[in-house]
Design a protein around this motif. Structure first.
Motif, PDB file in Angstrom:
ATOM      1  N   VAL A 113     -84.187  17.413  51.460  1.00  0.00           N
ATOM      2  CA  VAL A 113     -83.695  17.061  52.804  1.00  0.00           C
ATOM      3  C   VAL A 113     -84.883  17.463  53.683  1.00  0.00           C
ATOM      4  N   ARG A 114     -85.136  16.369  54.455  1.00  0.00           N
ATOM      5  CA  ARG A 114     -86.253  16.853  55.533  1.00  0.00           C
ATOM      6  C   ARG A 114     -85.735  17.522  56.457  1.00  0.00           C
ATOM      7  N   PRO A 115     -86.513  18.200  57.521  1.00  0.00           N
ATOM      8  CA  PRO A 115     -86.231  18.694  58.768  1.00  0.00           C
ATOM      9  C   PRO A 115     -85.365  17.844  59.821  1.00  0.00           C
ATOM     10  N   SER A 116     -86.068  16.469  59.465  1.00  0.00           N
ATOM     11  CA  SER A 116     -85.539  15.282  60.372  1.00  0.00           C
ATOM     12  C   SER A 116     -84.462  14.686  59.908  1.00  0.00           C
ATOM     13  N   ARG A 117     -84.070  14.902  58.880  1.00  0.00           N
ATOM     14  CA  ARG A 117     -82.969  14.454  57.873  1.00  0.00           C
ATOM     15  C   ARG A 117     -83.345  13.047  57.411  1.00  0.00           C
ATOM     16  N   SER A 118     -84.438  12.427  57.849  1.00  0.00           N
ATOM     17  CA  SER A 118     -84.801  11.093  57.547  1.00  0.00           C
ATOM     18  C   SER A 118     -85.305  10.876  56.148  1.00  0.00           C
ATOM     19  N   VAL A 119     -84.896   9.725  55.580  1.00  0.00           N
ATOM     20  CA  VAL A 119     -85.178   9.451  54.405  1.00  0.00           C
ATOM     21  C   VAL A 119     -86.755   9.389  54.182  1.00  0.00           C
ATOM     22  N   THR A 120     -87.333   8.945  55.113  1.00  0.00           N
ATOM     23  CA  THR A 120     -88.829   8.822  54.968  1.00  0.00           C
ATOM     24  C   THR A 120     -89.465  10.015  55.872  1.00  0.00           C
ATOM     25  N   GLU A 121     -90.899   9.897  55.505  1.00  0.00           N
ATOM     26  CA  GLU A 121     -91.752  10.979  56.049  1.00  0.00           C
ATOM     27  C   GLU A 121     -92.046  10.566  57.512  1.00  0.00           C
ATOM     28  N   PRO A 122     -91.550  11.724  58.596  1.00  0.00           N
ATOM     29  CA  PRO A 122     -91.997  11.209  59.938  1.00  0.00           C
ATOM     30  C   PRO A 122     -93.595  11.270  60.232  1.00  0.00           C
ATOM     31  N   VAL A 123     -93.966  10.448  61.003  1.00  0.00           N
ATOM     32  CA  VAL A 123     -95.532  10.405  61.195  1.00  0.00           C
ATOM     33  C   VAL A 123     -95.772  11.409  62.458  1.00  0.00           C
ATOM     34  N   VAL A 124     -96.644  12.807  62.235  1.00  0.00           N
ATOM     35  CA  VAL A 124     -96.538  13.573  63.257  1.00  0.00           C
ATOM     36  C   VAL A 124     -98.268  13.317  63.858  1.00  0.00           C
ATOM     37  N   PHE A 125     -98.280  12.831  64.951  1.00  0.00           N
ATOM     38  CA  PHE A 125     -99.509  12.677  65.831  1.00  0.00           C
ATOM     39  C   PHE A 125     -99.650  13.611  66.673  1.00  0.00           C
ATOM     40  N   ALA A 126    -100.414  14.527  66.101  1.00  0.00           N
ATOM     41  CA  ALA A 126    -100.923  15.752  66.817  1.00  0.00           C
ATOM     42  C   ALA A 126    -102.085  16.611  66.556  1.00  0.00           C
ATOM     43  N   SER A 127    -102.974  16.576  67.552  1.00  0.00           N
ATOM     44  CA  SER A 127    -104.287  17.264  67.162  1.00  0.00           C
ATOM     45  C   SER A 127    -104.374  18.870  67.196  1.00  0.00           C
ATOM     46  N   THR A 128    -103.194  19.379  67.723  1.00  0.00           N
ATOM     47  CA  THR A 128    -103.290  20.761  67.920  1.00  0.00           C
ATOM     48  C   THR A 128    -101.802  21.335  67.764  1.00  0.00           C
ATOM     49  N   TYR A 129    -101.536  22.680  67.071  1.00  0.00           N
ATOM     50  CA  TYR A 129    -100.299  23.019  66.695  1.00  0.00           C
ATOM     51  C   TYR A 129     -99.911  24.234  67.437  1.00  0.00           C
ATOM     52  N   PRO A 130     -99.239  24.408  68.464  1.00  0.00           N
ATOM     53  CA  PRO A 130     -99.006  25.876  69.168  1.00  0.00           C
ATOM     54  C   PRO A 130     -98.200  26.729  68.457  1.00  0.00           C
ATOM     55  N   PHE A 131     -98.630  28.037  68.847  1.00  0.00           N
ATOM     56  CA  PHE A 131     -97.880  29.184  68.175  1.00  0.00           C
ATOM     57  C   PHE A 131     -96.806  29.697  69.178  1.00  0.00           C
ATOM     58  N   ALA A 132     -95.423  29.977  68.741  1.00  0.00           N
ATOM     59  CA  ALA A 132     -94.700  30.442  69.683  1.00  0.00           C
ATOM     60  C   ALA A 132     -95.033  31.589  70.395  1.00  0.00           C
ATOM     61  N   ASP A 133     -95.998  32.608  70.027  1.00  0.00           N
ATOM     62  CA  ASP A 133     -96.451  33.701  70.748  1.00  0.00           C
ATOM     63  C   ASP A 133     -97.764  34.453  69.848  1.00  0.00           C
TER      64      ASP A 133
END
Ligand code: PLP
Length: 394
Positions: free
Chosen positions: A20-40
Motif C-alpha cells: 500500500v502506498r502512502p497515497s493509497r494510489s495503485v500507481t506511483e505518484p510523481v514527486v517533482f521536488a529539488s529539495t526535501y525539508p526537515f521537520a526541525d
C-alpha cells in the motif's frame, strides 16, 4: 522463473512495490521536488548521522519516484540494489569511473556499445587507466587479464552482430583472477537473461531501450550488491547524472509491460530472421538463436529468447541497404531499439558514418548491413513489409 518463485511478468508489474502506498494510489505518484525539508534541526542531525531512513535532502542525491523505479529494476534483476541514471551512458561512465583508478587496467570486449569504447579509450586513458579491447570470447578475455586488471566490461548480445560470449566462462576467468565483471545487458533484458545468477558483479542497462520500451524516455541503471551500488550512487551525487522524476515515472510505467513486449519481440525477430535466411536478396543473417549464428550454442543455453534485434547483410552493398530501408513501410529509419515502434538503420550510414568505407571495413562493418529492431506491431504485418521491401531490391 525469477526470484522468490515469481515470474518475470509478475515482477514487472508488482516487483519492488509496497503493498500500500502512502497515497493509497495503485500507481506511483510523481514527486517533482529539488529539495526535501526537515521537520526541525533534530531531524536534520539524525539524518546526517545516518539514523533515519528518509528521502535524501536534495534532488541530485535521490527522489521518491526514482527510488520506486530503482526498487523495481532491482526486483527484476534479483539484485540487492539498483541506481538510476539520466541515460545509459551516464550509468556506464559513472560505473567505470567508480571502479577504475590510475594505473589500473580494464578489459572491454571490442563490440561493446561504441560510446562505451570511446569513453574508455579517449577519456579513461587521460586518467591513467589502460584499456584492452578483445574479441567477445571467453578465451580472448582470459588471455587479456593482467595483474592490474580491475574490471572486465562486456555486453551481450552485442551490437550489431549480436555476439553472445560465454558469460559463465568469462565470469570464472575474471573471478579466479580477482577481477570484477560488469555486463551491459541492455540487449538481453531481464526477461531473456538472469545476469546476476551467472555471477556477474554489476549489470548495466540503457533503459532507453527495452525497459522504458516506448521510444519516449532516456535512462540507465546499474544493479548488483548493495556495497558497490551505493558507492556508485555516491558518485552519481557528485557527477550529477540522476534520472529525472518524470522520466522515472515513464520508465516505471514502461516496465509494467516489459515481459509481454519482449516475448512478442523475441517471436517476431525470430520469424523475421527465418524469413531473411531464405531470401535471395540477403547475403547473411545474424540472430543469436539461429543455427547459422556463430554463438548459437551459448545463446540458446544462456538466453530465453534472441531479443528484438536482427542484423543482416543485403545484396548490393550500401545502395542495396539504402533501397531496402527506404522501401520499408512500417519500421522508421532511426537509431535505437527495444521500443514498441520498429526501427531500422544501416550502421554504415548511422553509428559508423564518420569512419568512411575503409574505417568500416577495418572494424568489420559491412556496407550492406541493416539492423532491424522490431517493435510490437503484428508479426504478420512486419513479415509482409520486410518481404515486400526485399523483393524490391532482389
Ligand atoms: N549500452 C547499449 C548496449 C546501447 O545500445 C546504448 C545505446 O544505444 C547504450 C548503452 C547507451 O544508452 P543511452 O543511449 O541511454 O545513453
Amino acid at each position: 522463473m525469477a526470484k522468490a518463485g515469481r515470474g518475470i511478468g509478475t515482477l514487472a508489474v508488482h516487483g519492488g512495490e509496497p503493498p500500500v502506498r502512502p497515497s493509497r494510489s495503485v500507481t506511483e505518484p510523481v514527486v517533482f521536488a529539488s529539495t526535501y525539508p526537515f521537520a526541525d534541526t533534530a531531524e536534520l542531525v539524525a539524518f546526517m548521522r545516518g539514523e533515519t531512513d528518509r528521502t535524501p535532502e536534495y534532488g541530485r542525491y535521490g527522489n521518491p519516484t526514482v527510488a520506486a523505479v530503482e526498487a523495481k529494476v532491482a526486483a527484476l534483476e534479483g539484485a540487492e540494489a539498483a541506481c538510476a541514471f539520466a541515460s545509459g551512458m551516464a550509468a556506464v561512465t559513472t560505473t567505470l569511473l567508480g571502479f577504475l583508478r590510475p594505473g589500473q587496467h580494464a578489459v572491454l570486449t571490442d563490440d561493446v556499445y561504441r560510446k562505451t569504447r570511446v569513453f574508455a579509450l579517449d577519456t579513461l586513458s587521460r586518467y591513467g587507466v589502460e584499456t584492452a579491447l578483445v574479441e567477445p570470447t571467453a578465451e580472448a578475455v582470459a588471455a587479456a587479464l593482467r595483474p592490474n586488471t580491475r574490471l572486465v566490461f562486456t555486453e551481450l548480445p552485442t551490437n550489431p552482430y549480436l555476439r553472445v560470449p560465454d558469460l559463465d566462462r568469462i565470469v570464472s576467468a575474471a573471478h579466479e583472477h580477482g577481477t570484477k565483471v560488469v555486463l551491459d545487458a541492455t540487449f538481453a533484458t531481464p526477461v531473456n537473461l538472469r545476469a546476476l545468477e551467472h555471477g556477474v558483479d554489476l549489470v548495466v542497462h540503457s533503459s532507453t531501450k527495452y525497459l522504458g520500451g516506448h521510444n519516449d524516455v532516456l535512462g540507465g541503471f546499474v544493479c548488483g550488491r548493495r556495497g558497490p551500488v551505493e558507492a556508485i550512487r555516491d558518485l552519481r551525487g557528485t557527477l550529477g547524472g540522476i534520472l529525472d522524476p518524470h522520466a522515472a515515472f515513464l520508465t516505471l510505467r514502461g516496465i509494467k509491460t516489459l515481459e509481454l513486449r519482449v516475448r512478442r519481440q523475441n517471436a517476431t525477430a525470430l520469424a523475421v530472421a527465418e524469413l531473411l535466411e531464405g531470401h535471395r536478396a540477403v547475403e547473411r543473417v545474424y540472430y543469436p538463436v539461429l543455427a547459422s549464428h556463430p554463438d548459437v550454442q551459448v545463446a540458446r543455453a544462456l538466453l530465453e529468447g534472441g531479443g528484438g534485434v536482427v542484423s543482416f547483410v543485403v545484396a548490393g552493398g550500401l545502395d542495396g541497404g539504402r533501397r531496402f530501408v527506404d522501401a520499408l513501410a512500417i519500421p522508421k529509419l532511426a537509431p535505437s531499439l527495444g521500443g514498441v515502434e520498429s526501427l531500422v538503420e544501416q550502421p554504415a550510414l548511422m553509428s559508423f558514418f564518420d569512419l568512411g568505407p575503409e574505417g568500416r571495413a577495418r572494424i568489420g562493418i559491412a556496407e550492406g548491413l541493416v539492423r532491424l529492431a522490431v517493435g510490437i506491431e503484428d508479426t504478420a504485418d512486419l513479415l509482409t513489409d520486410v518481404a515486400a521491401a526485399l523483393d524490391r531490391i532482389a
